[in-house]
Design an enzyme around this catalytic site. Structure first.
Site, PDB file in Angstrom:
ATOM      1  N   THR A  90      93.588  82.135  14.402  1.00 11.74           N
ATOM      2  CA  THR A  90      93.492  83.512  13.898  1.00 11.74           C
ATOM      3  C   THR A  90      93.800  84.573  14.955  1.00 11.74           C
ATOM      4  OG1 THR A  90      91.134  83.361  14.387  1.00 11.74           O
ATOM      5  CG2 THR A  90      91.776  83.060  12.087  1.00 11.74           C
ATOM      6  N   ARG A  91      94.222  85.750  14.461  1.00 10.56           N
ATOM      7  CA  ARG A  91      94.380  86.956  15.278  1.00 10.56           C
ATOM      8  C   ARG A  91      93.924  88.155  14.430  1.00 10.56           C
ATOM      9  NH1 ARG A  91      95.580  83.397  18.262  1.00 10.56           N
ATOM     10  NH2 ARG A  91      97.189  83.333  19.876  1.00 10.56           N
TER      11      ARG A  91
ATOM     12  N   LYS B 280      84.138  83.384  16.215  1.00 11.41           N
ATOM     13  CA  LYS B 280      84.901  83.573  17.461  1.00 11.41           C
ATOM     14  C   LYS B 280      84.502  84.909  18.090  1.00 11.41           C
ATOM     15  CE  LYS B 280      89.622  82.774  17.545  1.00 11.41           C
ATOM     16  NZ  LYS B 280      91.052  83.141  17.483  1.00 11.41           N
TER      17      LYS B 280
ATOM     18  N   HIS C 248      87.941  90.487  26.407  1.00  9.51           N
ATOM     19  CA  HIS C 248      89.337  90.927  26.470  1.00  9.51           C
ATOM     20  C   HIS C 248      89.804  91.002  27.932  1.00  9.51           C
ATOM     21  CE1 HIS C 248      93.004  92.770  25.237  1.00  9.51           C
ATOM     22  NE2 HIS C 248      92.709  93.992  25.582  1.00  9.51           N
TER      23      HIS C 248
ATOM     24  N   CYS D 156      93.762  80.248  26.006  1.00 11.92           N
ATOM     25  CA  CYS D 156      94.972  80.955  25.603  1.00 11.92           C
ATOM     26  C   CYS D 156      95.356  81.843  26.776  1.00 11.92           C
ATOM     27  CB  CYS D 156      94.668  81.781  24.357  1.00 11.92           C
ATOM     28  SG  CYS D 156      96.118  82.474  23.532  1.00 11.92           S
TER      29      CYS D 156
ATOM     30  N   LYS E 196     100.052  90.915  15.997  1.00 11.93           N
ATOM     31  CA  LYS E 196     100.145  91.702  14.761  1.00 11.93           C
ATOM     32  C   LYS E 196     101.464  92.452  14.630  1.00 11.93           C
ATOM     33  CE  LYS E 196      96.606  94.194  16.438  1.00 11.93           C
ATOM     34  NZ  LYS E 196      96.803  93.830  17.885  1.00 11.93           N
TER      35      LYS E 196
HETATM   36  C1  LIG Z   1      92.816  84.689  23.144  1.00  7.45           C
HETATM   37  C2  LIG Z   1      93.860  85.599  22.589  1.00  7.45           C
HETATM   38  C3  LIG Z   1      93.529  86.500  21.597  1.00  7.45           C
HETATM   39  C4  LIG Z   1      94.462  87.374  21.086  1.00  7.45           C
HETATM   40  N1  LIG Z   1      94.104  88.205  20.073  1.00  7.45           N
HETATM   41  C5  LIG Z   1      95.048  88.966  19.464  1.00  7.45           C
HETATM   42  C6  LIG Z   1      94.706  89.699  18.308  1.00  7.45           C
HETATM   43  O1  LIG Z   1      93.577  89.649  17.830  1.00  7.45           O
HETATM   44  N2  LIG Z   1      95.674  90.436  17.719  1.00  7.45           N
HETATM   45  C7  LIG Z   1      96.949  90.495  18.214  1.00  7.45           C
HETATM   46  O2  LIG Z   1      97.751  91.206  17.643  1.00  7.45           O
HETATM   47  N3  LIG Z   1      97.299  89.794  19.321  1.00  7.45           N
HETATM   48  C8  LIG Z   1      96.381  89.028  19.947  1.00  7.45           C
HETATM   49  N4  LIG Z   1      96.711  88.278  21.032  1.00  7.45           N
HETATM   50  C9  LIG Z   1      98.040  88.408  21.640  1.00  7.45           C
HETATM   51  C10 LIG Z   1      99.136  87.595  20.988  1.00  7.45           C
HETATM   52  O3  LIG Z   1      98.673  86.335  20.628  1.00  7.45           O
HETATM   53  C11 LIG Z   1     100.305  87.533  21.972  1.00  7.45           C
HETATM   54  O4  LIG Z   1     100.702  88.869  22.288  1.00  7.45           O
HETATM   55  C12 LIG Z   1     101.507  86.788  21.411  1.00  7.45           C
HETATM   56  O5  LIG Z   1     101.133  85.530  20.944  1.00  7.45           O
HETATM   57  C13 LIG Z   1     102.575  86.668  22.482  1.00  7.45           C
HETATM   58  O6  LIG Z   1     103.635  85.890  21.976  1.00  7.45           O
HETATM   59  P1  LIG Z   1     104.895  85.479  22.834  1.00  7.45           P
HETATM   60  O7  LIG Z   1     105.875  84.934  21.856  1.00  7.45           O
HETATM   61  O8  LIG Z   1     105.296  86.624  23.699  1.00  7.45           O
HETATM   62  O9  LIG Z   1     104.379  84.365  23.853  1.00  7.45           O
HETATM   63  P2  LIG Z   1     104.190  82.768  23.678  1.00  7.45           P
HETATM   64  O10 LIG Z   1     103.500  82.449  22.429  1.00  7.45           O
HETATM   65  O11 LIG Z   1     103.590  82.265  24.919  1.00  7.45           O
HETATM   66  O12 LIG Z   1     105.667  82.245  23.532  1.00  7.45           O
HETATM   67  C14 LIG Z   1     106.537  82.066  24.615  1.00  7.45           C
HETATM   68  C15 LIG Z   1     107.213  80.730  24.432  1.00  7.45           C
HETATM   69  O13 LIG Z   1     108.250  80.592  25.363  1.00  7.45           O
HETATM   70  C16 LIG Z   1     108.311  79.240  25.762  1.00  7.45           C
HETATM   71  N5  LIG Z   1     109.014  79.157  27.035  1.00  7.45           N
HETATM   72  C17 LIG Z   1     108.647  79.724  28.197  1.00  7.45           C
HETATM   73  N6  LIG Z   1     109.498  79.392  29.194  1.00  7.45           N
HETATM   74  C18 LIG Z   1     110.434  78.603  28.633  1.00  7.45           C
HETATM   75  C19 LIG Z   1     111.576  77.937  29.154  1.00  7.45           C
HETATM   76  N7  LIG Z   1     111.907  77.990  30.454  1.00  7.45           N
HETATM   77  N8  LIG Z   1     112.347  77.221  28.302  1.00  7.45           N
HETATM   78  C20 LIG Z   1     112.018  77.147  26.979  1.00  7.45           C
HETATM   79  N9  LIG Z   1     110.930  77.746  26.448  1.00  7.45           N
HETATM   80  C21 LIG Z   1     110.146  78.467  27.256  1.00  7.45           C
HETATM   81  C22 LIG Z   1     106.850  78.870  25.859  1.00  7.45           C
HETATM   82  O14 LIG Z   1     106.620  77.496  25.880  1.00  7.45           O
HETATM   83  C23 LIG Z   1     106.263  79.566  24.660  1.00  7.45           C
HETATM   84  O15 LIG Z   1     106.236  78.736  23.520  1.00  7.45           O
HETATM   85  C24 LIG Z   1      95.792  87.372  21.586  1.00  7.45           C
HETATM   86  C25 LIG Z   1      96.142  86.476  22.604  1.00  7.45           C
HETATM   87  C26 LIG Z   1      95.195  85.590  23.100  1.00  7.45           C
HETATM   88  C27 LIG Z   1      95.595  84.644  24.192  1.00  7.45           C
HETATM   89  O1  LIG Z   2      95.020  92.848  19.369  1.00 12.19           O
HETATM   90  C1  LIG Z   2      93.873  92.991  18.953  1.00 12.19           C
HETATM   91  O2  LIG Z   2      93.626  93.614  17.922  1.00 12.19           O
HETATM   92  C2  LIG Z   2      92.756  92.375  19.748  1.00 12.19           C
HETATM   93  C3  LIG Z   2      91.788  93.413  20.129  1.00 12.19           C
HETATM   94  C4  LIG Z   2      90.735  92.859  21.016  1.00 12.19           C
HETATM   95  C5  LIG Z   2      91.309  92.110  22.141  1.00 12.19           C
HETATM   96  C6  LIG Z   2      92.294  91.074  21.704  1.00 12.19           C
HETATM   97  N1  LIG Z   2      93.282  91.673  20.879  1.00 12.19           N
END
Ligand SMILES: Cc1cc2nc3c(=O)[nH]c(=O)nc-3n(C[C@H](O)[C@H](O)[C@H](O)COP(=O)(O)OP(=O)(O)OC[C@H]3O[C@@H](n4cnc5c(N)ncnc54)[C@H](O)[C@@H]3O)c2cc1C
Ligand SMILES: O=C(O)[C@@H]1CCCCN1
Length: 381
Positions: free
Chosen positions: A47-48, A266, A270, A313, A346
């Site tokens: 979830t997010r 959960k 932050h 994460c 989001k």
């Molecule tokens: C605990 C936690 C809670 C969160 N809560 C929220 C929330 O409530 N609401 C919200 O909106 N957001 C939330 N977020 C943030 C959100 O999840 C992230 O901003 C988002 O998932 C980022 O996505 P991304 O695609 O940039 O990164 P990633 O998901 O990390 O994707 C990057 C991908 O690139 C791949 N990669 C990297 N290097 C290479 C390479 N050399 N070759 C091939 N592939 C590669 C990786 O393996 C990975 O799969 C949260 C994050 C965390 C950790």
């Molecule tokens: O993107 C969000 O909404 C949440 C708020 C709290 C911290 C983690 N991310």
């Protein structure tokens, strides 16, 4: 074969970028270092939070379109990805951040209800509102089913002819009119490249001579047991929450109602400790868990204040917590989406659209100055 575009990284941002490119009939390859699905980056987990309440108007505006695009993906994939729960925001009544977010939701007409102290426990049972804190509820906020959403975006991408190659790590990028991308098992060429590598962005961008001030943090994702099962559950309409300025810690604490693991809620901090993405599990700092335990004892008395499950994460944070959505300063056919600073999920449908527009040479419909690489000038490390 020459692709129109290669996207590196199949997290939520790369998957949505690929989704939009394929829907625009661009012949697209999505490369992922791990075999999918995986739990080593930032987009895994059940979830997010989804919400419109932000201090900055530009985020709230982007969320208007994002909600529509999430609904569209739900339709295309035939899956439920969003569940409305509301978001409870608590923070010092006279604090700057709380006031900024409160005036922003009013200005932007985000549906919200102000909860007066005397009626708080009637609406939100089993929570102690800190003295001096005020509370508002954003009613259309809720939960996104993250793992399911990631799969759905990838599925629709493939159904539009997109190709995913997982288990292939990119080890080199040669810029040029035709960009050459080398993985540990092949070489590919494309006219355009999008880099959405999450916590690995810094390493990958160094192949293109670009240094960005990105910091990777390991987050302990903690689940806490309800003393009375269901008391904080999604089915009993318990909302997501964000506690601003908790007494126990410097940064926000947030939570999501119990749902994915029955009987467990959960609640996380932050903030986390700095890590190398490939060394994530060596980082064992649990000071955040202690702060969470104290907060839970004080404000969520219906939870057992010892985590029942701890997952991991990563956040990739920029100095101002705003994303990077921009073209490479030297190579205009390389586009970068990075630094989502723990709040990017989001926005992924809109982020994907913006990165797709940039890579197709079109002007995105948002003002991108808050997300520019230029803002770090003199600040890169
Ligand atoms: C605990 C936690 C809670 C969160 N809560 C929220 C929330 O409530 N609401 C919200 O909106 N957001 C939330 N977020 C943030 C959100 O999840 C992230 O901003 C988002 O998932 C980022 O996505 P991304 O695609 O940039 O990164 P990633 O998901 O990390 O994707 C990057 C991908 O690139 C791949 N990669 C990297 N290097 C290479 C390479 N050399 N070759 C091939 N592939 C590669 C990786 O393996 C990975 O799969 C949260 C994050 C965390 C950790
Ligand atoms: O993107 C969000 O909404 C949440 C708020 C709290 C911290 C983690 N991310």
């Amino acid at each position: 074969m020459v692709y129109e575009c290669i996207v590196i990284g199949a997290g939520i941002q790369g998957s949505f970028t690929a989704y939009h490119l394929a829907k625009n009939n661009k012949n697209t390859l999505l490369l992922e270092q791990f075999v999918l699905p995986h739990s080593r980056g930032s987009s895994h987990g059940q979830t997010r939070i989804i919400r419109k309440a932000y201090e900055e108007d530009f985020y709230t505006h982007m969320m208007e379109e994002s909600y529509e695009l999430w609904a569209q993906l739900e339709k295309e994939a035939g899956l439920k990805l969003y569940r409305r729960t509301g978001l409870l925001l608590m923070g010092p009544e006279n604090g700057k951040d709380f006031q900024l977010i409160k005036s922003s939701v009013q200005r932007n007409k985000v549906p919200t209800v102000v909860l007066e102290r005397q009626e708080f426990s009637q609406h939100i049972p089993n929570v102690n509102l800190t003295s001096g804190d005020a509370a508002i509820v954003e009613t259309t906020a809720g939960v996104l089913y993250a793992d399911r959403a990631l799969r759905a975006a990838q599925m629709v991408f493939q159904s539009h002819g997109g190709v995913i190659k997982d288990g292939e790590k990119v080890i080199n990028i040669e810029p040029g009119d035709l960009i050459t991308v080398t993985t540990d098992s092949g070489t590919y060429q494309a006219k355009n490249l999008v880099i959405t590598a999450g916590p690995w962005a810094k390493t990958l961008l160094s192949h293109t001579g670009l240094q960005l001030p990105l910091q990777v943090l390991r987050i302990n994702v903690c689940y806490w047991k309800e003393k009375v099962p269901g008391s904080y559950s999604i089915s009993n309409r318990f909302p997501c929450f964000i506690q601003m300025k908790p007494k126990e810690a410097e940064h926000d604490i947030y939570g999501l109602p119990s749902n994915e693991y029955p009987g467990l809620m959960k609640v996380c901090y932050h903030m986390g400790s700095e890590t190398e993405p490939d060394e994530r599990d060596r980082q064992t700092d649990r000071r955040d868990v202690d702060a969470l335990s104290s907060y839970i004892t004080r404000c969520f008395p219906g939870l057992v204040p010892v985590p029942a499950v701890v997952e991991s994460c990563m956040y990739t944070v920029t100095p101002d917590n705003n994303f990077v959505l921009d073209r490479h300063p030297t190579y205009s056919n390389i586009v970068i989406g990075a630094g989502f600073s723990g709040h990017g999920f989001k926005f992924a449908p809109v982020v994907g659209k913006v990165l797709c527009d940039l890579s197709m040479g079109q002007n995105p419909s948002y003002e991108l100055s808050p997300f520019s690489i230029h803002r770090f000038q003199g600040n890169a490390n």
